[in-house]
Design an enzyme around this catalytic site. Structure first.
Site, PDB file in Angstrom:
ATOM      1  N   ASN A  46      -5.488   2.869 -12.969  1.00 58.76           N
ATOM      2  CA  ASN A  46      -4.485   1.958 -12.434  1.00 58.76           C
ATOM      3  C   ASN A  46      -3.108   2.581 -12.581  1.00 58.76           C
ATOM      4  O   ASN A  46      -2.889   3.394 -13.484  1.00 58.76           O
ATOM      5  CB  ASN A  46      -4.526   0.646 -13.238  1.00 58.76           C
ATOM      6  CG  ASN A  46      -3.501  -0.370 -12.756  1.00 58.76           C
ATOM      7  OD1 ASN A  46      -3.356  -0.592 -11.547  1.00 58.76           O
ATOM      8  ND2 ASN A  46      -2.773  -0.985 -13.675  1.00 58.76           N
ATOM      9  N   HIS A  77       0.841   1.374 -13.186  1.00 56.60           N
ATOM     10  CA  HIS A  77       1.586   0.200 -13.617  1.00 56.60           C
ATOM     11  C   HIS A  77       3.072   0.561 -13.680  1.00 56.60           C
ATOM     12  O   HIS A  77       3.426   1.622 -14.194  1.00 56.60           O
ATOM     13  CB  HIS A  77       1.088  -0.259 -15.001  1.00 56.60           C
ATOM     14  CG  HIS A  77       1.780  -1.485 -15.481  1.00 56.60           C
ATOM     15  ND1 HIS A  77       1.481  -2.742 -14.982  1.00 56.60           N
ATOM     16  CD2 HIS A  77       2.786  -1.664 -16.372  1.00 56.60           C
ATOM     17  CE1 HIS A  77       2.266  -3.638 -15.569  1.00 56.60           C
ATOM     18  NE2 HIS A  77       3.066  -3.004 -16.415  1.00 56.60           N
ATOM     19  N   MET A 102      -3.884  -6.746  -7.776  1.00 55.22           N
ATOM     20  CA  MET A 102      -3.257  -7.701  -8.679  1.00 55.22           C
ATOM     21  C   MET A 102      -4.247  -8.673  -9.324  1.00 55.22           C
ATOM     22  O   MET A 102      -3.855  -9.755  -9.758  1.00 55.22           O
ATOM     23  CB  MET A 102      -2.139  -8.456  -7.940  1.00 55.22           C
ATOM     24  CG  MET A 102      -1.063  -7.528  -7.390  1.00 55.22           C
ATOM     25  SD  MET A 102      -0.382  -6.343  -8.607  1.00 55.22           S
ATOM     26  CE  MET A 102       0.714  -7.425  -9.500  1.00 55.22           C
ATOM     27  N   ARG A 103      -5.511  -8.289  -9.422  1.00 54.53           N
ATOM     28  CA  ARG A 103      -6.475  -9.114 -10.163  1.00 54.53           C
ATOM     29  C   ARG A 103      -7.001  -8.324 -11.354  1.00 54.53           C
ATOM     30  O   ARG A 103      -7.011  -7.089 -11.332  1.00 54.53           O
ATOM     31  CB  ARG A 103      -7.642  -9.525  -9.273  1.00 54.53           C
ATOM     32  CG  ARG A 103      -7.216 -10.489  -8.167  1.00 54.53           C
ATOM     33  CD  ARG A 103      -8.413 -10.918  -7.351  1.00 54.53           C
ATOM     34  NE  ARG A 103      -7.992 -11.579  -6.137  1.00 54.53           N
ATOM     35  CZ  ARG A 103      -8.213 -12.866  -5.854  1.00 54.53           C
ATOM     36  NH1 ARG A 103      -8.882 -13.630  -6.688  1.00 54.53           N
ATOM     37  NH2 ARG A 103      -7.784 -13.389  -4.724  1.00 54.53           N
ATOM     38  N   GLY A 163       0.784  -1.236   0.000  1.00 52.12           N
ATOM     39  CA  GLY A 163       0.000   0.000   0.000  1.00 52.12           C
ATOM     40  C   GLY A 163       0.812   1.281   0.000  1.00 52.12           C
ATOM     41  O   GLY A 163       0.330   2.320   0.451  1.00 52.12           O
ATOM     42  N   SER A 164       2.026   1.237  -0.559  1.00 55.93           N
ATOM     43  CA  SER A 164       2.824   2.477  -0.535  1.00 55.93           C
ATOM     44  C   SER A 164       2.217   3.543  -1.445  1.00 55.93           C
ATOM     45  O   SER A 164       2.331   4.743  -1.145  1.00 55.93           O
ATOM     46  CB  SER A 164       4.285   2.207  -0.911  1.00 55.93           C
ATOM     47  OG  SER A 164       4.414   1.864  -2.265  1.00 55.93           O
ATOM     48  N   ASN A 165       1.567   3.148  -2.527  1.00 53.89           N
ATOM     49  CA  ASN A 165       0.892   4.154  -3.368  1.00 53.89           C
ATOM     50  C   ASN A 165      -0.314   4.752  -2.645  1.00 53.89           C
ATOM     51  O   ASN A 165      -0.555   5.952  -2.712  1.00 53.89           O
ATOM     52  CB  ASN A 165       0.463   3.544  -4.709  1.00 53.89           C
ATOM     53  CG  ASN A 165       1.612   3.535  -5.699  1.00 53.89           C
ATOM     54  OD1 ASN A 165       1.961   4.562  -6.262  1.00 53.89           O
ATOM     55  ND2 ASN A 165       2.217   2.377  -5.875  1.00 53.89           N
TER      56      ASN A 165
HETATM   57  C1  GAR Z   1       3.292  -0.847  -7.560  1.00 55.16           C
HETATM   58  O1  GAR Z   1       4.623  -0.764  -7.989  1.00 55.16           O
HETATM   59  C2  GAR Z   1       2.345  -0.895  -8.741  1.00 55.16           C
HETATM   60  O2  GAR Z   1       2.821  -0.197  -9.844  1.00 55.16           O
HETATM   61  C3  GAR Z   1       2.297  -2.357  -9.025  1.00 55.16           C
HETATM   62  O3  GAR Z   1       2.282  -2.970  -7.756  1.00 55.16           O
HETATM   63  C4  GAR Z   1       3.017  -2.164  -6.856  1.00 55.16           C
HETATM   64  C5  GAR Z   1       2.161  -1.969  -5.607  1.00 55.16           C
HETATM   65  O4  GAR Z   1       2.902  -1.376  -4.588  1.00 55.16           O
HETATM   66  N1  GAR Z   1       1.129  -2.690  -9.784  1.00 55.16           N
HETATM   67  C6  GAR Z   1       1.126  -3.579 -10.759  1.00 55.16           C
HETATM   68  O5  GAR Z   1       2.095  -4.232 -11.092  1.00 55.16           O
HETATM   69  C7  GAR Z   1      -0.223  -3.720 -11.441  1.00 55.16           C
HETATM   70  N2  GAR Z   1      -0.091  -4.431 -12.684  1.00 55.16           N
HETATM   71  P1  GAR Z   1       2.185  -0.734  -3.324  1.00 55.16           P
HETATM   72  O6  GAR Z   1       1.275  -1.796  -2.725  1.00 55.16           O
HETATM   73  O7  GAR Z   1       3.338  -0.414  -2.413  1.00 55.16           O
HETATM   74  O8  GAR Z   1       1.447   0.486  -3.787  1.00 55.16           O
END
Ligand code: GAR
Length: 192
Positions: A108, A110, A91-92, A11-13
């Site tokens: 989203n 990516h 991730m789904r 969940g850093s984003n």
């Molecule tokens: C992020 O780097 C995001 O870009 C990626 O998962 C990570 C989640 O990090 N998403 C994908 O690859 C989607 N296809 P987070 O949980 O720290 O935000």
């Protein structure tokens, strides 16, 4: 504008979005945080911030939700009054019930410069391909994987000696700046 945030990981984003809201830089409200992974870090962060959370239980599939579970997610997001669905490490694959309920209202982030390196572990794909520049992309979600209309991108250099971990960490720093900025721009356009 009310956001519903979906995530499967640490969940850093989501944390970056929350920081921007708390700093007064992002005039939106988070109405619901949902995860398909019980115990995911994103749920802990949301609970610590006093936000409503939802855990989705999906025993049948690993890469998508079954229609009933996805419909329950739609109902929860609608009940919370969500205007924009923000995928933050979810991730789904998003399927019909969500796409029908939130047309052009699901975005989203990516970890690649789409259309390059769609799918899983995009930073590893970039490293293996030997490209000099990686990055991240915010895009609308459509029925396919990582193909929706691109809203914004940030380039990130691949440095000598990079490992998958160091490159992903550098891409994530760029994500944390990009995602709140794109959401703010969308909020200005979409605000009722
Ligand atoms: C992020 O780097 C995001 O870009 C990626 O998962 C990570 C989640 O990090 N998403 C994908 O690859 C989607 N296809 P987070 O949980 O720290 O935000």
């Amino acid at each position: 504008m009310k956001l519903g945030v979906l995530g499967s990981g640490k969940g850093s984003n989501f944390a970056a979005i929350l920081r921007a809201i708390q700093a007064g830089e992002l005039p939106v409200e988070i109405a619901l945080v949902a995860s398909d992974v019980p115990g995911a870090g994103i749920l802990d962060l949301a609970r610590s911030a006093g936000l409503p959370t939802l855990t989705l239980h999906e025993p049948r599939y690993r890469t998508r939700l079954s229609p009933e579970v996805e419909e329950s997610l739609v109902a929860a997001l609608q009940a919370a009054g969500v205007d924009l669905v923000v995928l933050a490490g979810y991730m789904r694959v998003v399927k019909g019930p969500m796409l029908d309920a939130f047309p052009r209202r699901i975005i989203n982030i990516h970890p690649s410069l789409l259309p390059a390196f769609r799918g899983i572990a995009a930073w590893e794909q970039a490293l293996q391909a030997g490209v000099p520049t990686a990055g991240c992309t915010v895009h609308y979600v459509d029925a396919s994987i990582d193909t929706g209309e691109i809203l914004a991108q940030t380039e990130v250099p691949v440095l000598p000696g990079d490992t998958a971990e160091t490159l992903h960490a550098r891409i994530q720093q760029a994500e944390h700046a990009l995602y709140p900025r794109v959401i703010r721009d969308l909020a200005n356009v979409l605000a009722p």
